[in-house]
Motif scaffolding. Structure first.
Motif, PDB file in Angstrom:
ATOM      1  N   LEU A 129       0.826  -1.203   0.000  1.00  0.00           N
ATOM      2  CA  LEU A 129       0.000   0.000   0.000  1.00  0.00           C
ATOM      3  C   LEU A 129       0.860   1.251   0.000  1.00  0.00           C
ATOM      4  N   GLN A 130       0.241   2.345  -0.449  1.00  0.00           N
ATOM      5  CA  GLN A 130       0.788   3.685  -0.269  1.00  0.00           C
ATOM      6  C   GLN A 130      -0.322   4.517   0.334  1.00  0.00           C
ATOM      7  N   ASP A 131      -0.109   5.005   1.545  1.00  0.00           N
ATOM      8  CA  ASP A 131      -1.199   5.562   2.339  1.00  0.00           C
ATOM      9  C   ASP A 131      -2.285   4.482   2.433  1.00  0.00           C
ATOM     10  N   LYS A 132      -3.499   4.744   1.960  1.00  0.00           N
ATOM     11  CA  LYS A 132      -4.548   3.729   1.998  1.00  0.00           C
ATOM     12  C   LYS A 132      -4.835   3.150   0.608  1.00  0.00           C
ATOM     13  N   LEU A 133      -3.990   3.481  -0.357  1.00  0.00           N
ATOM     14  CA  LEU A 133      -4.203   3.045  -1.727  1.00  0.00           C
ATOM     15  C   LEU A 133      -3.609   1.660  -1.947  1.00  0.00           C
ATOM     16  N   TRP A 134      -4.462   0.729  -2.378  1.00  0.00           N
ATOM     17  CA  TRP A 134      -3.988  -0.614  -2.703  1.00  0.00           C
ATOM     18  C   TRP A 134      -3.152  -0.543  -3.983  1.00  0.00           C
ATOM     19  N   LEU A 135      -1.953  -1.111  -3.944  1.00  0.00           N
ATOM     20  CA  LEU A 135      -1.076  -1.058  -5.108  1.00  0.00           C
ATOM     21  C   LEU A 135      -0.818  -2.438  -5.714  1.00  0.00           C
ATOM     22  N   LEU A 136      -0.410  -3.371  -4.856  1.00  0.00           N
ATOM     23  CA  LEU A 136       0.009  -4.679  -5.356  1.00  0.00           C
ATOM     24  C   LEU A 136      -0.443  -5.768  -4.391  1.00  0.00           C
ATOM     25  N   ILE A 137      -1.142  -6.764  -4.934  1.00  0.00           N
ATOM     26  CA  ILE A 137      -1.574  -7.929  -4.165  1.00  0.00           C
ATOM     27  C   ILE A 137      -0.657  -9.095  -4.509  1.00  0.00           C
ATOM     28  N   ILE A 138      -0.170  -9.798  -3.495  1.00  0.00           N
ATOM     29  CA  ILE A 138       0.683 -10.958  -3.735  1.00  0.00           C
ATOM     30  C   ILE A 138       0.040 -12.178  -3.108  1.00  0.00           C
ATOM     31  N   GLU A 139      -0.179 -13.192  -3.926  1.00  0.00           N
ATOM     32  CA  GLU A 139      -0.746 -14.450  -3.468  1.00  0.00           C
ATOM     33  C   GLU A 139       0.335 -15.520  -3.610  1.00  0.00           C
ATOM     34  N   SER A 140       0.815 -15.996  -2.475  1.00  0.00           N
ATOM     35  CA  SER A 140       1.901 -16.972  -2.448  1.00  0.00           C
ATOM     36  C   SER A 140       1.350 -18.342  -2.066  1.00  0.00           C
ATOM     37  N   LYS A 141       1.779 -19.362  -2.801  1.00  0.00           N
ATOM     38  CA  LYS A 141       1.310 -20.720  -2.559  1.00  0.00           C
ATOM     39  C   LYS A 141       2.490 -21.659  -2.315  1.00  0.00           C
ATOM     40  N   ARG A 142       2.185 -22.845  -1.796  1.00  0.00           N
ATOM     41  CA  ARG A 142       3.220 -23.863  -1.606  1.00  0.00           C
ATOM     42  C   ARG A 142       3.757 -24.287  -2.977  1.00  0.00           C
ATOM     43  N   SER A 143       4.944 -24.891  -2.976  1.00  0.00           N
ATOM     44  CA  SER A 143       5.643 -25.164  -4.227  1.00  0.00           C
ATOM     45  C   SER A 143       4.898 -26.121  -5.140  1.00  0.00           C
ATOM     46  N   SER A 144       4.055 -26.980  -4.586  1.00  0.00           N
ATOM     47  CA  SER A 144       3.333 -27.958  -5.397  1.00  0.00           C
ATOM     48  C   SER A 144       2.000 -27.430  -5.928  1.00  0.00           C
ATOM     49  N   PHE A 145       1.687 -26.161  -5.634  1.00  0.00           N
ATOM     50  CA  PHE A 145       0.393 -25.578  -5.986  1.00  0.00           C
ATOM     51  C   PHE A 145       0.461 -24.957  -7.375  1.00  0.00           C
ATOM     52  N   SER A 146      -0.531 -25.221  -8.220  1.00  0.00           N
ATOM     53  CA  SER A 146      -0.562 -24.676  -9.568  1.00  0.00           C
ATOM     54  C   SER A 146      -1.002 -23.218  -9.560  1.00  0.00           C
ATOM     55  N   LEU A 147      -0.329 -22.391 -10.342  1.00  0.00           N
ATOM     56  CA  LEU A 147      -0.731 -20.985 -10.440  1.00  0.00           C
ATOM     57  C   LEU A 147      -2.111 -20.835 -11.059  1.00  0.00           C
ATOM     58  N   ALA A 148      -2.517 -21.805 -11.870  1.00  0.00           N
ATOM     59  CA  ALA A 148      -3.844 -21.734 -12.486  1.00  0.00           C
ATOM     60  C   ALA A 148      -4.940 -21.685 -11.432  1.00  0.00           C
ATOM     61  N   LYS A 149      -4.691 -22.289 -10.265  1.00  0.00           N
ATOM     62  CA  LYS A 149      -5.662 -22.251  -9.175  1.00  0.00           C
ATOM     63  C   LYS A 149      -5.547 -20.964  -8.360  1.00  0.00           C
ATOM     64  N   ALA A 150      -4.361 -20.357  -8.368  1.00  0.00           N
ATOM     65  CA  ALA A 150      -4.151 -19.127  -7.591  1.00  0.00           C
ATOM     66  C   ALA A 150      -4.692 -17.896  -8.299  1.00  0.00           C
ATOM     67  N   PRO A 155     -11.742   1.825  -6.863  1.00  0.00           N
ATOM     68  CA  PRO A 155     -11.976   1.269  -8.210  1.00  0.00           C
ATOM     69  C   PRO A 155     -11.502   2.151  -9.349  1.00  0.00           C
ATOM     70  N   ASP A 156     -11.208   3.434  -9.077  1.00  0.00           N
ATOM     71  CA  ASP A 156     -10.737   4.320 -10.136  1.00  0.00           C
ATOM     72  C   ASP A 156      -9.270   4.086 -10.469  1.00  0.00           C
ATOM     73  N   HIS A 157      -8.575   3.323  -9.639  1.00  0.00           N
ATOM     74  CA  HIS A 157      -7.151   3.071  -9.844  1.00  0.00           C
ATOM     75  C   HIS A 157      -6.934   1.629 -10.293  1.00  0.00           C
ATOM     76  N   PRO A 158      -5.985   1.386 -11.200  1.00  0.00           N
ATOM     77  CA  PRO A 158      -5.660   0.006 -11.558  1.00  0.00           C
ATOM     78  C   PRO A 158      -5.019  -0.708 -10.371  1.00  0.00           C
ATOM     79  N   ILE A 159      -5.168  -2.009 -10.316  1.00  0.00           N
ATOM     80  CA  ILE A 159      -4.578  -2.809  -9.248  1.00  0.00           C
ATOM     81  C   ILE A 159      -3.759  -3.924  -9.896  1.00  0.00           C
ATOM     82  N   TYR A 160      -2.604  -4.211  -9.315  1.00  0.00           N
ATOM     83  CA  TYR A 160      -1.700  -5.227  -9.854  1.00  0.00           C
ATOM     84  C   TYR A 160      -1.595  -6.384  -8.863  1.00  0.00           C
ATOM     85  N   SER A 161      -1.169  -7.516  -9.392  1.00  0.00           N
ATOM     86  CA  SER A 161      -1.044  -8.696  -8.548  1.00  0.00           C
ATOM     87  C   SER A 161       0.121  -9.551  -9.037  1.00  0.00           C
TER      88      SER A 161
END
Length: 218
Positions: free
Chosen positions: A126-147, A161-167
């Motif tokens: 975040l920057q102040d209260k603005l969401w910038l980047l979401i990170i979803e981390s999984k165990r090594s055997s987990f497929s990214l297609a499910k994440a 919602p007026d701002h783009p969000i990255y992940s």
């Protein structure tokens, strides 16, 4: 009637149906992951070589659980990208809730059902209260297609919602970036997928993109 759905069980089909989410095929929509990417230093490359070797060495003993992936791989990436310092800050296990009302009509009566999607974001930059980047981390055997559907669900919950969000979705050895813009119909796009199982250390590219996103977001 209220029905609670866990974000980890969400599918792309559900997001398309309930939120009119669609994928952009326009290369210009998500140029941030490949356009004018900053270089990293030789010292940073040496550090990332060590991160890659550490991960592969640990993986020889057993598949890494999610917390180990965060410790061995994710934390060094966030450090090199500059997300531990001003103007950014990190939130972990951030609770997310999305409500969707559905009206079911039949000949006898009309019933309103509320579906509530609940989950927790692994890492939120975040920057102040603005969401910038979401990170979803999984165990090594987990497929990214499910994440990917899980991360997209969290991106749809972006309170600005007026701002783009990255992940970034990752499992320690595979990495993929996403961008979402909430318009009349929310739209997303994916980067190429990067992996540690190539001769070149693709963590260089992952950190380059994280640094680029940091500049874009500021």
């Amino acid at each position: 009637m209220i029905q609670v759905i866990q974000a980890q069980n969400i599918t792309l089909a559900y997001l398309k149906q309930k939120f009119a989410l669609h994928k952009s095929e326009d290369e210009q929509f998500f140029r941030e992951w490949f356009d004018y990417i900053p270089e990293i230093s030789e010292l940073e490359k040496q550090y990332l070589d060590r991160v890659k070797n550490n991960y592969l060495n640990v993986l020889e003993n057993a598949p890494l659980l999610e917390e180990a992936v965060k410790m061995v791989v994710l934390s060094p990436l966030l450090d090199l990208a500059g997300f531990y310092g001003h103007p950014f800050y990190i939130a972990t296990e951030e609770s997310v809730e999305i409500s969707e009302e559905i009206i079911i009509d039949d000949e006898d009566n009309s019933e309103e059902t509320q579906e509530i999607i609940k989950g927790k974001i692994d890492v939120l930059v975040l920057q102040d209260k603005l969401w910038l980047l979401i990170i979803e981390s999984k165990r090594s055997s987990f497929s990214l297609a499910k994440a990917i559907p899980q991360a997209l669900t969290y991106m749809l919950a972006n309170p600005q919602p007026d701002h783009p969000i990255y992940s970034l979705v990752m499992n320690g050895e595979d990495f993929q970036f996403m961008k979402l813009i909430k318009q009349d119909k929310p739209m997303y796009a994916l980067s190429d997928r990067f992996t540690l199982y190539r001769r070149e250390n693709e963590l260089y590219k992952v950190v380059n993109i994280l640094k680029k996103l940091g500049k874009v977001l500021i």
